[in-house]
Scaffold this active site. Structure first.
Site, PDB file in Angstrom:
ATOM      1  N   GLU A 228     -27.374  23.391  -7.882  1.00  0.00           N
ATOM      2  CA  GLU A 228     -28.768  23.619  -7.515  1.00  0.00           C
ATOM      3  C   GLU A 228     -29.717  22.546  -8.071  1.00  0.00           C
ATOM      4  O   GLU A 228     -30.551  22.830  -8.931  1.00  0.00           O
ATOM      5  CB  GLU A 228     -29.217  24.990  -8.010  1.00  0.00           C
ATOM      6  CG  GLU A 228     -28.370  26.118  -7.490  1.00  0.00           C
ATOM      7  CD  GLU A 228     -28.924  27.494  -7.860  1.00  0.00           C
ATOM      8  OE1 GLU A 228     -29.993  27.567  -8.483  1.00  0.00           O
ATOM      9  OE2 GLU A 228     -28.282  28.492  -7.519  1.00  0.00           O
TER      10      GLU A 228
ATOM     11  N   GLU B  14     -22.584  31.124  -4.629  1.00  0.00           N
ATOM     12  CA  GLU B  14     -23.063  32.117  -5.601  1.00  0.00           C
ATOM     13  C   GLU B  14     -23.877  33.164  -4.873  1.00  0.00           C
ATOM     14  O   GLU B  14     -24.659  32.845  -3.974  1.00  0.00           O
ATOM     15  CB  GLU B  14     -24.013  31.501  -6.644  1.00  0.00           C
ATOM     16  CG  GLU B  14     -23.376  30.827  -7.815  1.00  0.00           C
ATOM     17  CD  GLU B  14     -24.428  30.342  -8.822  1.00  0.00           C
ATOM     18  OE1 GLU B  14     -25.440  31.037  -9.032  1.00  0.00           O
ATOM     19  OE2 GLU B  14     -24.218  29.262  -9.378  1.00  0.00           O
TER      20      GLU B  14
HETATM   21  C1  BGC Z   1     -27.739  29.749 -11.072  1.00  0.00           C
HETATM   22  C2  BGC Z   1     -27.222  30.509 -12.280  1.00  0.00           C
HETATM   23  C3  BGC Z   1     -28.153  31.664 -12.571  1.00  0.00           C
HETATM   24  C4  BGC Z   1     -28.201  32.570 -11.366  1.00  0.00           C
HETATM   25  C5  BGC Z   1     -29.079  33.791 -11.542  1.00  0.00           C
HETATM   26  C6  BGC Z   1     -28.083  30.674  -9.942  1.00  0.00           C
HETATM   27  O1  BGC Z   1     -28.982  30.098  -9.101  1.00  0.00           O
HETATM   28  O2  BGC Z   1     -26.804  28.795 -10.660  1.00  0.00           O
HETATM   29  O3  BGC Z   1     -27.138  29.638 -13.353  1.00  0.00           O
HETATM   30  O4  BGC Z   1     -27.761  32.372 -13.690  1.00  0.00           O
HETATM   31  O5  BGC Z   1     -28.749  31.835 -10.305  1.00  0.00           O
HETATM   32  O6  BGC Z   1     -30.393  33.430 -11.811  1.00  0.00           O
END
Ligand code: BGC
Length: 640
Positions: free
Chosen positions: A326, A538
């Site tokens: 990101e 993710e």
């Molecule tokens: C990030 C993580 C973060 C998660 C929740 C993602 O965008 O890569 O590092 O903990 O979001 O906020």
């Protein structure tokens, strides 16, 4: 987002602006109920913080009556001692040294001086790699959540639709957020190791010095996810463990290299495919002290050198790589406190994000070029984030433009140069002068275009976008407008004031569950940045108020209903996206493998599908309902 203070503040002011917007629009047919909804949905962050702090400091002993399922879910149950991470250790550190003034001393004494910038760190309760004595056996699964007339079990959701062969069913983590052992085995400090000690940066004043101690407990962690049937784990390598001083001419830390070699080997031994990110927001502190880190052109060669070192070390054991997690979130972080204290001369809070974006893209492209020239086996990309929104007011031209602005500043800033044009989105070039956003030469454009083998997207949510009340044109011309330069608003409720989806924890005000928009989102990703393969890299959810519960309430913590619903609905929509919309998604990674250090929210916002008992020196993990639901869903929908 609550990830960084700067982003929290931006969100808070955005929320304020939404009130303004809403008031403006209420004269234009928005019902009063919308105002009521908004004020309920948007709590004041300071109230949230104090509520969390008072709740986490409560030390309620375990009651004697416990449901038996709780007993089967965890190995040891004791009365809850106080949080080890917050009571015995008071994090503090000094100001950042003037950028450029720090001597390059690559000796052990030089490393100690870098750690002096951070200050004292908490010593972990375990200091060697733990080898689990017994195989991990899954405890009995939780009973059905709802009667079947109301909601189907995970295995009964679209049971005939399967994920494509070879699909990655994964969990995700990041070095800073889970490893702990922050100063052990030769690691150099990262900028976050310093930042988390700066006043007001982390809401509950916790560091990531110990956190999950995944650094020593990885063997058990891999075994635990393998027991769920998880077939891949996306994790990051800490640059500062490989190169404590970060720089290309500085020594490699063999202990760091050996550590990740064993982490990777352990994954392979358990048939869990390792997916490796080189950089998940934890730059070596040294590079900021020497020259201002990612706000300086010097970062490019140092990053490429780091990438080559890692490729060489693990070539053949890792197939899927990400250069950056990101990048737009990371670069926007640099503009805010305390990272704005680490900027070099000539770069300020207004320009830092875009200088960083420019150097980071060059670093990414250089690393991918090296990857290809070195003939590293496998595939490489970076992890995009954010969403392509929808116009808040249908058929409203300004809101349609707001969607384009949001897409350009959020995803397009990195995705356009890499996937489609080799250049910044036109909207950015029309808004930002070259002293903010450096322009690419033709040569640079050529080097950047095509430097990803697939599209990876961290797609947590999708919202509407609206134009600022004063109009987009007026905003674009006004550098002092708080919405400048993106000049769009993110709206989390519809025209009638109804939320786009259930809220997560108040410490993640940016996150509502929006499964109903997932297919539209994936269509948009694929239409705008087409590739033959997409990884849903993710997605995850904070169960509201989970971080306020004590270990004595374990049976309530493991019943993470909203998180479970989030995952089940997203995955059902993902199946439809693959089967009905023809979107080539080849993997989905749940954030997160376990509770962890959630940046500015510390240990108070919990994303884990496993609970971690931070009050216990052994930091036991316990599966939550969501872990079982994911496991059951994938067992039904994966092809062998
Ligand atoms: C990030 C993580 C973060 C998660 C929740 C993602 O965008 O890569 O590092 O903990 O979001 O906020």
């Amino acid at each position: 987002m609550a990830k960084f203070l700067s982003v929290v503040l931006a969100t808070t002011s955005l929320l304020f602006r939404l009130h303004v917007l809403e008031v403006a629009l209420s004269q234009n047919a928005v019902e009063t109920s919308a105002l009521t909804h908004t004020s309920i949905v948007l709590p004041s962050s300071s109230a949230v913080v104090s509520a969390v702090l008072s709740a986490t400091s409560t030390n309620t002993p375990l009651t004697s009556i416990e449901p038996s399922s709780t007993l089967s879910l965890t190995s040891t149950i004791t009365a809850a001692p106080p949080l080890t991470t917050t009571t015995s250790f008071n994090p503090s550190s000094g100001p950042f040294p003037p950028v450029g003034s720090f001597p390059r001393d690559y000796s052990p004494a030089g490393l100690a001086k870098l750690w002096d910038v951070v200050g004292p760190v908490e010593v972990p309760p375990i200091t060697t790699t733990v080898i689990p004595q017994t195989p991990i056996v899954l405890p009995s699964p939780p009973p059905a959540l709802y009667p079947s007339f109301f909601a189907v079990a995970p295995e009964d959701i679209l049971p005939d639709l399967k994920f494509p062969e070879g699909f990655f069913f994964g969990v995700a983590s990041a070095a800073y957020q889970v490893e702990g052992a922050v100063k052990d085995e030769g690691k150099g400090p990262s900028l976050w190791d310093w930042a988390n000690r700066q006043p007001g940066v982390v809401v509950d004043n916790t560091t990531a010095d110990v956190v999950d101690l995944h650094y020593y407990l990885y063997k058990e962690d891999v075994a635990r996810i393998a027991a769920l049937g998880v077939n891949s784990h996306s994790f990051s390598i800490s640059w500062g463990r490989i190169l404590p001083f970060g720089a290309a001419d500085s020594p490699v830390n063999q202990e760091g290299i050996d550590h990740y070699a064993d982490v990777i080997a352990t994954h392979l031994q358990f048939n869990v495919t390792p997916v490796v990110t080189l950089f998940h927001w934890d730059p070596p502190l040294a590079l900021s002290a020497y020259y201002g880190g990612f706000a300086s052109p010097n970062i490019v060669d140092d990053y490429i050198h780091y990438a080559k070192t890692v490729f060489t070390a693990y070539n053949g054991s890792v197939h899927t790589w990400y250069t950056f997690n990101e990048p737009q979130v990371f670069c926007s972080e640099l503009a805010g406190f305390p990272f704005n204290l680490t900027l070099p001369n000539g770069v300020n809070s207004s320009t830092a994000q875009f200088q960083c974006s420019y150097y980071l893209l060059k670093a990414h492209a250089g690393a991918v070029k090296a990857f290809r020239e070195m003939r590293i086996t496998g595939e490489i990309a970076f992890k995009s984030a954010d969403y392509v929104g929808m116009p808040w007011r249908a058929n409203n031209t300004e809101d349609a433009l707001a969607v384009e602005r949001h897409a350009a500043f959020g995803l397009g800033i990195f995705a356009d140069p890499v996937y489609t044009t080799g250049d910044w989105p036109q909207i950015l070039k029309d808004t930002l002068p070259p002293d903010y956003l450096p322009r690419f030469t033709e040569e640079e454009s050529k080097e950047i275009l095509g430097t990803a083998d697939f599209f990876a997207i961290d797609a947590y949510r999708t919202y509407w976008n609206a134009a600022p009340p004063e109009g987009i044109d007026a905003c674009v011309k006004d550098f002092s407008n708080p919405a400048w330069p993106a000049c769009n608003l993110e709206v989390m409720f519809d025209l009638n004031g109804w939320a786009s989806g259930p809220a997560s924890d108040p410490l993640s005000p940016w996150l509502q569950a929006t499964p109903q928009f997932l297919r539209t989102s994936f269509k948009e990703y694929h239409r705008r940045w087409p590739t033959s393969k997409i990884i849903f890299s993710e997605f995850g959810f904070t169960q509201p108020f989970e971080g306020t519960r004590t270990p004595a309430e374990l049976f309530q913590i493991t019943e993470d209903t909203e998180r479970t619903n989030y995952y089940m609905t997203y995955l059902g929509e993902l199946l439809l996206s693959i089967h009905e919309d023809g979107i080539p998604v080849e993997g989905a990674f749940a954030w997160a493998i376990m509770d962890n250090a959630e940046w500015n929210s510390g240990l108070s916002a919990r994303f884990g599908i496993q609970y971690v008992n931070y009050s216990s020196p052994t930091l036991e993990r316990t599966y939550k309902r969501s872990a079982f639901a994911l496991s059951e869903f994938f067992r039904q929908h994966l092809q062998n």
